[in-house]
Design a protein around this motif. Structure first.
Motif, PDB file in Angstrom:
ATOM      1  N   LEU A 188       4.694  12.158   9.290  1.00 11.70           N
ATOM      2  CA  LEU A 188       4.840  13.453   9.963  1.00 11.70           C
ATOM      3  C   LEU A 188       4.796  13.184  11.464  1.00 11.70           C
ATOM      4  O   LEU A 188       3.732  13.191  12.081  1.00 11.70           O
ATOM      5  CB  LEU A 188       3.716  14.395   9.524  1.00 11.70           C
ATOM      6  CG  LEU A 188       3.647  14.651   8.004  1.00 11.70           C
ATOM      7  CD1 LEU A 188       2.408  15.470   7.670  1.00 11.70           C
ATOM      8  CD2 LEU A 188       4.905  15.348   7.499  1.00 11.70           C
ATOM      9  N   GLN A 189       5.969  12.887  12.028  1.00  8.50           N
ATOM     10  CA  GLN A 189       6.020  12.557  13.453  1.00  8.50           C
ATOM     11  C   GLN A 189       5.776  13.841  14.245  1.00  8.50           C
ATOM     12  O   GLN A 189       6.593  14.759  14.246  1.00  8.50           O
ATOM     13  CB  GLN A 189       7.360  11.942  13.834  1.00  8.50           C
ATOM     14  CG  GLN A 189       7.352  11.422  15.265  1.00  8.50           C
ATOM     15  CD  GLN A 189       8.708  10.929  15.719  1.00  8.50           C
ATOM     16  OE1 GLN A 189       9.639  11.718  15.862  1.00  8.50           O
ATOM     17  NE2 GLN A 189       8.827   9.628  15.933  1.00  8.50           N
ATOM     18  N   PHE A 190       4.684  13.865  14.944  1.00  8.20           N
ATOM     19  CA  PHE A 190       4.169  15.106  15.535  1.00  8.20           C
ATOM     20  C   PHE A 190       4.665  15.292  16.963  1.00  8.20           C
ATOM     21  O   PHE A 190       4.358  14.502  17.845  1.00  8.20           O
ATOM     22  CB  PHE A 190       2.646  15.060  15.496  1.00  8.20           C
ATOM     23  CG  PHE A 190       1.968  16.320  15.949  1.00  8.20           C
ATOM     24  CD1 PHE A 190       2.574  17.546  15.814  1.00  8.20           C
ATOM     25  CD2 PHE A 190       0.691  16.275  16.488  1.00  8.20           C
ATOM     26  CE1 PHE A 190       1.938  18.715  16.217  1.00  8.20           C
ATOM     27  CE2 PHE A 190       0.039  17.420  16.900  1.00  8.20           C
ATOM     28  CZ  PHE A 190       0.669  18.640  16.767  1.00  8.20           C
ATOM     29  N   ASP A 191       5.451  16.359  17.167  1.00 13.39           N
ATOM     30  CA  ASP A 191       5.868  16.767  18.511  1.00 13.39           C
ATOM     31  C   ASP A 191       4.849  17.781  19.022  1.00 13.39           C
ATOM     32  O   ASP A 191       4.796  18.917  18.564  1.00 13.39           O
ATOM     33  CB  ASP A 191       7.272  17.373  18.465  1.00 13.39           C
ATOM     34  CG  ASP A 191       7.814  17.711  19.848  1.00 13.39           C
ATOM     35  OD1 ASP A 191       7.138  18.461  20.587  1.00 13.39           O
ATOM     36  OD2 ASP A 191       8.906  17.237  20.193  1.00 13.39           O
ATOM     37  N   VAL A 192       4.040  17.348  19.966  1.00  9.30           N
ATOM     38  CA  VAL A 192       2.916  18.164  20.427  1.00  9.30           C
ATOM     39  C   VAL A 192       3.391  19.390  21.202  1.00  9.30           C
ATOM     40  O   VAL A 192       2.898  20.503  21.003  1.00  9.30           O
ATOM     41  CB  VAL A 192       1.956  17.322  21.287  1.00  9.30           C
ATOM     42  CG1 VAL A 192       0.861  18.197  21.886  1.00  9.30           C
ATOM     43  CG2 VAL A 192       1.343  16.204  20.458  1.00  9.30           C
ATOM     44  N   CYS A 218       4.497  12.615  22.626  1.00  5.31           N
ATOM     45  CA  CYS A 218       3.567  13.155  23.618  1.00  5.31           C
ATOM     46  C   CYS A 218       4.371  13.947  24.644  1.00  5.31           C
ATOM     47  O   CYS A 218       4.631  13.491  25.757  1.00  5.31           O
ATOM     48  CB  CYS A 218       2.778  12.024  24.267  1.00  5.31           C
ATOM     49  SG  CYS A 218       1.742  11.135  23.093  1.00  5.31           S
ATOM     50  N   LYS A 219       4.754  15.116  24.223  1.00  5.86           N
ATOM     51  CA  LYS A 219       5.560  16.015  25.055  1.00  5.86           C
ATOM     52  C   LYS A 219       4.642  17.084  25.639  1.00  5.86           C
ATOM     53  O   LYS A 219       3.941  17.782  24.897  1.00  5.86           O
ATOM     54  CB  LYS A 219       6.668  16.658  24.233  1.00  5.86           C
ATOM     55  CG  LYS A 219       7.603  17.570  25.033  1.00  5.86           C
ATOM     56  CD  LYS A 219       8.513  18.361  24.105  1.00  5.86           C
ATOM     57  CE  LYS A 219       9.437  17.471  23.308  1.00  5.86           C
ATOM     58  NZ  LYS A 219      10.303  18.265  22.397  1.00  5.86           N
ATOM     59  N   GLU A 220       4.652  17.202  26.938  1.00  2.67           N
ATOM     60  CA  GLU A 220       3.785  18.165  27.612  1.00  2.67           C
ATOM     61  C   GLU A 220       4.412  19.550  27.582  1.00  2.67           C
ATOM     62  O   GLU A 220       5.636  19.708  27.492  1.00  2.67           O
ATOM     63  CB  GLU A 220       3.554  17.713  29.059  1.00  2.67           C
ATOM     64  CG  GLU A 220       2.533  18.530  29.829  1.00  2.67           C
ATOM     65  CD  GLU A 220       1.149  18.499  29.186  1.00  2.67           C
ATOM     66  OE1 GLU A 220       0.878  19.389  28.353  1.00  2.67           O
ATOM     67  OE2 GLU A 220       0.350  17.609  29.528  1.00  2.67           O
ATOM     68  N   TRP A 238      -5.068  16.533  25.879  1.00  4.39           N
ATOM     69  CA  TRP A 238      -4.640  15.223  25.392  1.00  4.39           C
ATOM     70  C   TRP A 238      -5.782  14.351  24.874  1.00  4.39           C
ATOM     71  O   TRP A 238      -5.622  13.647  23.871  1.00  4.39           O
ATOM     72  CB  TRP A 238      -3.862  14.484  26.477  1.00  4.39           C
ATOM     73  CG  TRP A 238      -2.506  15.054  26.670  1.00  4.39           C
ATOM     74  CD1 TRP A 238      -2.021  15.729  27.758  1.00  4.39           C
ATOM     75  CD2 TRP A 238      -1.420  15.047  25.720  1.00  4.39           C
ATOM     76  NE1 TRP A 238      -0.728  16.141  27.542  1.00  4.39           N
ATOM     77  CE2 TRP A 238      -0.341  15.730  26.304  1.00  4.39           C
ATOM     78  CE3 TRP A 238      -1.280  14.529  24.433  1.00  4.39           C
ATOM     79  CZ2 TRP A 238       0.885  15.896  25.644  1.00  4.39           C
ATOM     80  CZ3 TRP A 238      -0.076  14.699  23.765  1.00  4.39           C
ATOM     81  CH2 TRP A 238       0.992  15.376  24.379  1.00  4.39           C
ATOM     82  N   LYS A 239      -6.911  14.385  25.519  1.00  8.47           N
ATOM     83  CA  LYS A 239      -7.999  13.511  25.059  1.00  8.47           C
ATOM     84  C   LYS A 239      -8.418  13.863  23.639  1.00  8.47           C
ATOM     85  O   LYS A 239      -8.626  12.978  22.801  1.00  8.47           O
ATOM     86  CB  LYS A 239      -9.189  13.585  26.013  1.00  8.47           C
ATOM     87  CG  LYS A 239      -8.934  12.859  27.335  1.00  8.47           C
ATOM     88  CD  LYS A 239     -10.208  12.731  28.146  1.00  8.47           C
ATOM     89  CE  LYS A 239      -9.967  11.903  29.401  1.00  8.47           C
ATOM     90  NZ  LYS A 239     -11.207  11.709  30.188  1.00  8.47           N
ATOM     91  N   ASN A 276       0.567   8.601  34.553  1.00  4.81           N
ATOM     92  CA  ASN A 276      -0.432   9.566  34.108  1.00  4.81           C
ATOM     93  C   ASN A 276      -1.082   9.126  32.800  1.00  4.81           C
ATOM     94  O   ASN A 276      -2.277   9.327  32.584  1.00  4.81           O
ATOM     95  CB  ASN A 276       0.188  10.941  33.947  1.00  4.81           C
ATOM     96  CG  ASN A 276       0.533  11.605  35.267  1.00  4.81           C
ATOM     97  OD1 ASN A 276       0.145  11.129  36.335  1.00  4.81           O
ATOM     98  ND2 ASN A 276       1.295  12.690  35.221  1.00  4.81           N
ATOM     99  N   TRP A 277      -0.267   8.530  31.921  1.00  5.85           N
ATOM    100  CA  TRP A 277      -0.791   8.016  30.646  1.00  5.85           C
ATOM    101  C   TRP A 277      -1.869   6.965  30.903  1.00  5.85           C
ATOM    102  O   TRP A 277      -2.948   6.982  30.314  1.00  5.85           O
ATOM    103  CB  TRP A 277       0.349   7.441  29.818  1.00  5.85           C
ATOM    104  CG  TRP A 277      -0.106   6.723  28.586  1.00  5.85           C
ATOM    105  CD1 TRP A 277      -0.438   5.410  28.461  1.00  5.85           C
ATOM    106  CD2 TRP A 277      -0.279   7.291  27.282  1.00  5.85           C
ATOM    107  NE1 TRP A 277      -0.811   5.111  27.182  1.00  5.85           N
ATOM    108  CE2 TRP A 277      -0.725   6.236  26.435  1.00  5.85           C
ATOM    109  CE3 TRP A 277      -0.101   8.569  26.755  1.00  5.85           C
ATOM    110  CZ2 TRP A 277      -0.988   6.447  25.097  1.00  5.85           C
ATOM    111  CZ3 TRP A 277      -0.372   8.766  25.411  1.00  5.85           C
ATOM    112  CH2 TRP A 277      -0.813   7.720  24.595  1.00  5.85           C
TER     113      TRP A 277
END
Length: 283
Positions: A188-192, A218-220, A238-239, A276-277
């Protein structure tokens, strides 16, 4: 003077044994590799694939994910891309695919291309137009059928969510239908970002699907700037998300994705996101 408190020898030994493990686990989490979904640099990629992938590697990304145009490659082009990846010391662990890759002939081609470039996951990037709950059950069935063909050759499939999968259809969320209707080795590739946009809870989703969030976009997203914010400059917690991915989700690698670029263009935004990462991971 007596100590303000004391602990038993058994408790002390348990704590002493747990601390090194926690330190090792924390270090392992920080070493989960980060890559770039190449849709983030789509304009540059369309003009110069080799130069763009090289630039992405030089920025410090460890992984790239090719999206649907890769499906038009010839086997010879795929071999050239594999040579490029090997020369740069980076990997492609998954590809994004349209519905054409999940037809009988299409899956055969996708298998050949993915095996050539070293990719292990043939991800369904979108289900296309889906009608009703039965339509989403059919999507799950298609993923299950693909998984059965891929499993014996060491490959896997997966599903990448967008916004519609979080809204109820006939009382059920399509994402829940897909998760329940597919075997556990379907990722389940998660698009945040798309999850956040529609108000779904990203941490609850990860925790509800242990071991299945093997990769993450990791899409903001932010209420004020939509998808225009660079990674870690929007509303995503994110944390907590990364902690859930690493303790429960079974994450194998992360992929930063940026739909919009700012000053300097798409590569400049990819660089800003990676900076930023690194700051977030070092904190």
């Amino acid at each position: 003077m007596s100590a303000p408190y004391s602990i038993s020898r058994r408790t002390f030994l348990a704590l002493a044994g747990a601390l090194p493990f926690a330190a090792r686990a924390g270090a392992a989490f920080k070493n989960v590799p980060v890559g770039l979904e190449l849709y983030s640099v789509r304009d540059e990629l369309a003009k110069d694939l080799k130069g763009t992938v090289t630039a992405v590697a030089k920025l410090g990304y460890q992984i790239v994910e090719f999206y649907s145009p890769y499906f038009d490659w010839t086997p010879a082009q795929a071999k050239e891309v594999r040579t490029l990846l090997d020369d740069l010391g980076i990997q492609c662990r998954s590809t994004h695919n349209g519905t054409a890759s999940f037809t009988t002939d299409g899956l055969k081609k996708a298998i050949e291309l993915n095996q050539t470039i070293g990719s292990k996951y043939i991800i369904m990037a979108s289900a296309g137009t889906v009608s009703g709950l039965d339509g989403w059950k059919a999507v799950a069935d298609k993923l299950t059928a693909a998984a059965e063909q891929l499993r014996p050759i060491g490959l896997s499939t997966g599903y990448h969510n967008h916004q519609p999968e979080w809204s109820t259809v006939e009382g059920k969320r399509p994402m829940d239908v897909i998760a329940a209707g597919t075997p556990k080795d379907v990722a389940l590739q998660f698009d945040v970002g798309t999850c956040l946009e529609v108000g779904a809870d990203p941490i609850a989703w990860i925790n509800a699907n242990p071991g299945r969030i093997r990769s993450m976009h990791c899409k903001e997203w932010s209420k004020t700037n939509g998808y225009g914010s660079a990674f870690a400059e929007g509303d995503a917690p994110w944390k907590q998300i990364l902690d859930a991915a690493e303790t429960t989700g079974g994450i194998e690698y992360y992929l930063i994705e940026q739909e919009q670029s700012g000053p300097g263009g798409q590569l400049a935004m990819a660089q800003r996101c990676l900076e930023n990462w690194k700051k977030l991971r070092a904190a």
